[in-house]
Write a protein that holds these residues in place. Structure first.
Motif, short mmCIF file in Angstrom:
data_model
loop_
_atom_site.label_atom_id
_atom_site.label_comp_id
_atom_site.label_asym_id
_atom_site.label_seq_id
_atom_site.Cartn_x
_atom_site.Cartn_y
_atom_site.Cartn_z
N PRO A 74 2.43 14.97 -20.42
CA PRO A 74 3.21 15.96 -19.66
C PRO A 74 2.40 16.75 -18.64
O PRO A 74 2.95 17.21 -17.64
N GLN A 75 1.10 16.91 -18.86
CA GLN A 75 0.30 17.72 -17.94
C GLN A 75 -0.18 16.94 -16.71
O GLN A 75 -0.92 17.46 -15.89
N ILE A 76 0.27 15.68 -16.59
CA ILE A 76 0.00 14.88 -15.39
C ILE A 76 1.34 14.29 -14.93
O ILE A 76 2.01 13.61 -15.70
N ARG A 77 1.71 14.53 -13.67
CA ARG A 77 2.98 14.05 -13.15
C ARG A 77 2.79 13.38 -11.79
O ARG A 77 1.99 13.82 -10.97
N VAL A 78 3.55 12.29 -11.58
CA VAL A 78 3.69 11.69 -10.26
C VAL A 78 4.94 12.31 -9.64
O VAL A 78 6.05 12.07 -10.11
N LEU A 79 4.76 13.10 -8.59
CA LEU A 79 5.89 13.83 -8.00
C LEU A 79 6.43 13.17 -6.74
O LEU A 79 7.53 13.50 -6.30
N GLY A 80 5.68 12.26 -6.15
CA GLY A 80 6.15 11.62 -4.92
C GLY A 80 5.48 10.29 -4.69
O GLY A 80 4.39 10.02 -5.22
N LEU A 81 6.14 9.43 -3.90
CA LEU A 81 5.60 8.12 -3.54
C LEU A 81 6.09 7.77 -2.15
O LEU A 81 7.27 7.93 -1.84
N LYS A 82 5.17 7.29 -1.30
CA LYS A 82 5.54 6.87 0.06
C LYS A 82 4.74 5.64 0.47
O LYS A 82 3.58 5.49 0.08
N ARG A 83 5.39 4.78 1.26
CA ARG A 83 4.71 3.62 1.83
C ARG A 83 3.81 4.08 2.97
O ARG A 83 4.17 4.98 3.73
N VAL A 84 2.64 3.45 3.10
CA VAL A 84 1.72 3.76 4.19
C VAL A 84 1.23 2.46 4.82
O VAL A 84 1.53 1.36 4.33
N THR A 85 0.50 2.58 5.90
CA THR A 85 -0.04 1.40 6.58
C THR A 85 -1.04 0.68 5.68
O THR A 85 -1.66 1.29 4.81
N GLY A 86 -1.23 -0.61 5.95
CA GLY A 86 -2.10 -1.42 5.09
C GLY A 86 -3.53 -0.94 5.06
O GLY A 86 -4.23 -1.09 4.06
N GLY A 87 -4.03 -0.35 6.16
CA GLY A 87 -5.41 0.10 6.21
C GLY A 87 -5.60 1.56 5.85
O GLY A 87 -6.70 2.10 5.99
N ILE A 138 7.75 -2.24 -8.28
CA ILE A 138 8.75 -2.39 -9.33
C ILE A 138 9.84 -1.33 -9.14
O ILE A 138 9.69 -0.40 -8.35
N GLU A 139 10.93 -1.48 -9.85
CA GLU A 139 12.01 -0.50 -9.77
C GLU A 139 11.62 0.78 -10.54
O GLU A 139 10.93 0.72 -11.55
N ASP A 140 12.09 1.90 -10.03
CA ASP A 140 11.89 3.20 -10.70
C ASP A 140 10.43 3.47 -11.02
O ASP A 140 10.07 3.81 -12.16
N ILE A 141 9.56 3.32 -10.01
CA ILE A 141 8.13 3.45 -10.24
C ILE A 141 7.77 4.84 -10.79
O ILE A 141 7.07 4.95 -11.80
N LYS A 142 8.24 5.88 -10.13
CA LYS A 142 7.87 7.23 -10.58
C LYS A 142 8.30 7.49 -12.01
O LYS A 142 7.52 8.04 -12.81
N GLU A 143 9.52 7.12 -12.32
CA GLU A 143 10.04 7.36 -13.67
C GLU A 143 9.23 6.62 -14.72
O GLU A 143 8.90 7.16 -15.78
N LYS A 147 0.86 -1.19 0.00
CA LYS A 147 0.00 0.00 0.00
C LYS A 147 0.89 1.24 0.00
O LYS A 147 1.78 1.38 0.84
N VAL A 148 0.65 2.13 -0.95
CA VAL A 148 1.44 3.36 -1.09
C VAL A 148 0.51 4.53 -1.34
O VAL A 148 -0.68 4.36 -1.62
N VAL A 149 1.07 5.73 -1.25
CA VAL A 149 0.38 6.93 -1.73
C VAL A 149 1.22 7.55 -2.83
O VAL A 149 2.45 7.50 -2.80
N LEU A 150 0.53 8.12 -3.82
CA LEU A 150 1.19 8.85 -4.90
C LEU A 150 0.80 10.31 -4.80
O LEU A 150 -0.38 10.64 -4.61
N LEU A 151 1.77 11.20 -4.91
CA LEU A 151 1.53 12.63 -4.97
C LEU A 151 1.40 13.02 -6.43
O LEU A 151 2.33 12.84 -7.22
N LEU A 152 0.22 13.54 -6.82
CA LEU A 152 -0.05 13.88 -8.21
C LEU A 152 -0.18 15.39 -8.40
O LEU A 152 -0.72 16.09 -7.55
#
Length: 418
Positions: free
Chosen positions: A168-181, A155-160, A77-82
């Motif tokens: 180009p007008q949509i970017r993933v700028l960050g990724l972090k692990r979070v708790t399962g729930g 997977i490796e290099d997820i953001k890239e 479980k992760v969060v993506l900063l868009l």
């Protein structure tokens, strides 16, 4: 005779003992020379059926997924900063079966599949990856700090890889692990939006719009604007600022912690200003109507008292400002950060390291889109021309009805304000 008898007896005992130990393999320790026995069949049967070994096998299966090329990868479980410019999209949320109305999530899901982050069938049912967004932004609305939560293969290099499969007008700028729930909507304590508009919106109602770029906002007018926006702070009944909400519906009460208009600045030859509003949660159209009503008051279509009256039970005809200029700036996770941010396993959901990337994206994609569209299409001037048809002194149920559409309230963590 005695020797032969003893020899046969020993052989017979040895054969019997070996027979009983069938299925046992002998392992000689290279260090100590001790002999150890390990079951062969029974371990495999335990894995298939039940018991401690079976439990371990089941746990491993849930933690590791297998891709099409037979690689085994952990699923977490992760969060993506868009960040995205909403121009040309029908909002954030995906609409199943409506491919002609492309949304931000359509692009994101496609990128997730192409990058090998999720199986193909998760695109058809987003619940399979526990997908949730913090806010549902409306058609044409942008975001600099949208956060979504989901389960994906690490997977490796997820953001890239995701960005290589996104426009180009949509970017993933960050990724972090979070708790399962973790759930990005329910775990969100507050949301901060900005609204960029030409200061012409605060000009007197008899001011001509032929030379709109020449208008400059007076400091006294800005002070009055901020006094009116300050009135929104606290908890009020905003049933008049959304659709399909009864006056006594408890969910119409919303808590606003900040609302101010910043100093004007010039872009594209025209003067603009940015309004910032932070609240626990917002309903559909709420922010646009909060701004629309203040504009109507400043321009002279109604008195200041209409704000207080709009929080009462009677219906008040509240105009809705254009969607262009509205940006989801940031989402806040104070409770989550306090509980898990310092546990040594998870990170605080703050994006300090990404601030420069966020600002760069806004300067490249969001601000130019707002300024160019406003200068070319004049959406604010066109909307202001409709203000005289609103009756701010009487109840206006009919006028409210024309705004009605799908309610975007998502309960405790509702979002959209658009």
């Amino acid at each position: 005779m005695t020797v032969n008898f003893l020899h046969r007896l020993c052989v017979s005992v040895l054969h019997g003992w070996l027979y009983k130990c069938a299925g046992i393999r002998w392992i000689m320790s290279e260090e100590s020379g001790n002999v150890q026995t390990k079951p062969l069949k029974r371990v495999e049967e335990g894995n298939r059926e039940s018991g401690e070994n079976g439990h371990i096998r089941k746990k491993l299966k849930s933690d590791v997924e297998q891709t099409g090329d037979e690689r085994k990868l952990p699923k977490r479980k992760v969060v993506l900063l868009l960040a995205y410019s909403g121009k040309g999209y029908y909002g954030m949320q995906r609409n199943a079966g409506s491919s002609q109305f492309k949304t931000i999530e359509d692009e994101l899901v496609t990128a997730l599949i192409k990058s090998g982050c999720i199986p193909d069938n998760h695109g058809d049912d987003m619940k399979k990856m526990s997908f949730q967004r913090c806010a549902r932004t409306d058609k044409g609305v942008s975001a600099a700090g949208q956060v979504v939560s989901l389960k994906l293969w690490m997977i490796e290099d997820i953001k890239e890889k995701l960005n290589s499969n996104l426009p180009p007008q949509i970017r993933v700028l960050g990724l972090k692990r979070v708790t399962g729930g973790f759930n990005s909507k329910n775990s969100c304590d507050a949301r901060t939006y900005s609204y960029m508009l030409p200061t012409l919106a605060f000009a007197p109602k008899d001011y001509g719009t032929e030379n709109s770029t020449a208008f400059r906002l007076e400091p006294e007018t800005l002070q009055r604007v901020n006094r009116l926006f300050g009135s929104y702070k606290g908890t009020h009944n905003f049933h008049n600022f959304t659709s399909q909400k009864a006056a006594r519906d408890p969910s119409a009460r919303r808590y606003i912690t900040e609302m101010t208009c910043g100093e004007p600045f010039v872009r594209g030859g025209a003067e603009f200003a940015e309004i910032t509003v932070r609240g626990q949660s917002f309903m559909m159209h709420q922010i646009r109507k909060m701004i629309g009503l203040v504009i109507a008051v400043v321009k002279g279509y109604s008195g200041d008292e209409v704000l207080k009256r709009s929080w009462g039970e009677e219906k008040v005809d509240v105009p809705k400002a254009p969607g262009l200029g509205l940006v989801l700036e940031k989402v806040h996770f104070d409770r989550y950060n306090k509980r898990f941010g310092g546990d040594g396993l998870h990170e605080c959901l703050e994006w300090t390291e990404e601030e420069q990337a966020i600002l760069a994206f806004k300067e490249e994609h969001i601000y130019p889109s707002i300024v160019e569209t406003e200068c070319q299409e004049g959406s604010m001037a066109s909307w202001m021309a409709t203000l005289p048809i609103h009756d701010f002194e009487a109840t206006a149920k009919g006028a409210q009805d024309k705004d009605r559409g799908q309610d975007d309230d998502e309960g405790n963590g509702s979002d959209s304000a658009l």
